[in-house]
Enzyme design. Structure first.
Site, short mmCIF file in Angstrom:
data_model
loop_
_atom_site.label_atom_id
_atom_site.label_comp_id
_atom_site.label_asym_id
_atom_site.label_seq_id
_atom_site.Cartn_x
_atom_site.Cartn_y
_atom_site.Cartn_z
N SER A 7 3.96 10.64 11.24
CA SER A 7 4.38 12.04 11.50
C SER A 7 3.43 13.02 10.82
O SER A 7 3.17 14.10 11.36
CB SER A 7 5.83 12.27 11.07
N ASN A 8 2.89 12.70 9.66
CA ASN A 8 1.91 13.59 9.02
C ASN A 8 0.64 13.66 9.85
O ASN A 8 0.05 14.73 10.02
CB ASN A 8 1.59 13.13 7.60
N MET B 202 -0.58 2.51 3.58
CA MET B 202 0.17 1.79 2.57
C MET B 202 -0.63 0.72 1.80
O MET B 202 -0.04 -0.18 1.22
CB MET B 202 1.43 1.16 3.20
N HIS C 104 1.48 12.38 -1.41
CA HIS C 104 2.51 11.57 -2.05
C HIS C 104 3.83 12.34 -2.03
O HIS C 104 3.86 13.52 -2.40
CB HIS C 104 2.10 11.24 -3.50
N ASN D 24 -4.97 12.00 -0.59
CA ASN D 24 -3.71 11.32 -0.25
C ASN D 24 -2.56 12.29 -0.42
O ASN D 24 -2.63 13.20 -1.25
CB ASN D 24 -3.52 10.12 -1.19
N LYS E 291 -10.41 -8.54 0.98
CA LYS E 291 -10.26 -7.08 1.08
C LYS E 291 -11.60 -6.37 1.09
O LYS E 291 -11.76 -5.33 1.75
CB LYS E 291 -9.38 -6.56 -0.05
#
Ligand code: GRF
EC number: 2.1.2.2
Length: 184
Positions: free
Chosen positions: A13-14, A83, A102, A100, A58
């Protein structure tokens, strides 16, 4: 013009709010079935996706991300519900160029459950924070934050909705302040 890429793992949604106001070069998702990819399609925004499990480790996963960012000459990486912890490979290539959002008033309630943690702690107010990303979890330098009250008859759902509304206002404000040009 500053080129941005938005990273999102799930709902997005952001991302949607950002893409409606700014030109987004692409969205990246680390989940092939994330709803954000549907939003991107509807909005006509390019999407890239690959999953950590498709790589040996990673570092290799993040090397692929860095290659993608480099190829598109991205100036600013906008994490919006991404995430995963940003690890050294991505951070060392793009440090100072990753932000980011939060859903709490940092340094209060860092981590993956900022809204629920504030709710359970029974605080009279929480908030939303946009910050630079460093090697810690939600520890980077704060760019801007706003307070969001918890009202007496709030449920977790109504509290959460108010936090999200604050996010939808704050992230565009910060992007504009960082020189990301709005689309007409
Ligand atoms: C937002 O609350 C954001 O602050 C957090 O994850 C949530 C993502 O929501 N990091 P959405 O995917 O943008 O709907």
């Amino acid at each position: 013009m500053k080129k941005i890429a938005v990273f999102a793992s799930g709902n997005g949604s952001n991302f949607q709010v950002i893409a409606e106001q700014f030109s987004v070069e692409f969205v990246f998702s680390d989940h092939r079935d994330a709803y954000v990819l549907k939003r991107a399609e509807t909005l006509g925004v390019a999407a890239h996706t690959f999953e950590l499990k498709e790589f040996d480790n990673k570092a290799a996963y993040e090397e692929a991300i860095v290659a993608l960012l480099d190829k598109h000459e991205i100036d600013l990486v906008v994490l919006a519900g991404y995430m995963k912890i940003v690890a050294n490979t991505l951070l060392s290539a793009y440090e100072g160029r990753i932000i980011n959002i939060h859903p709490a008033y940092l340094p209060e309630f860092p981590g993956a459950h900022g809204i629920e943690d504030a709710w359970r702690a029974g605080v009279p107010e929480s908030g939303v924070t946009v910050h630079w990303v460093d090697s810690g979890i939600d520890t980077g330098q704060i760019i801007k934050q706003v307070r969001v009250p918890r009202l007496p008859d709030d449920t977790l759902e109504s509290f959460e909705a108010r936090i999200h509304e604050a996010e939808y206002a704050l992230y565009p404000e910060v992007l504009e302040s960082l020189g990301v040009v709005k689309r007409d």
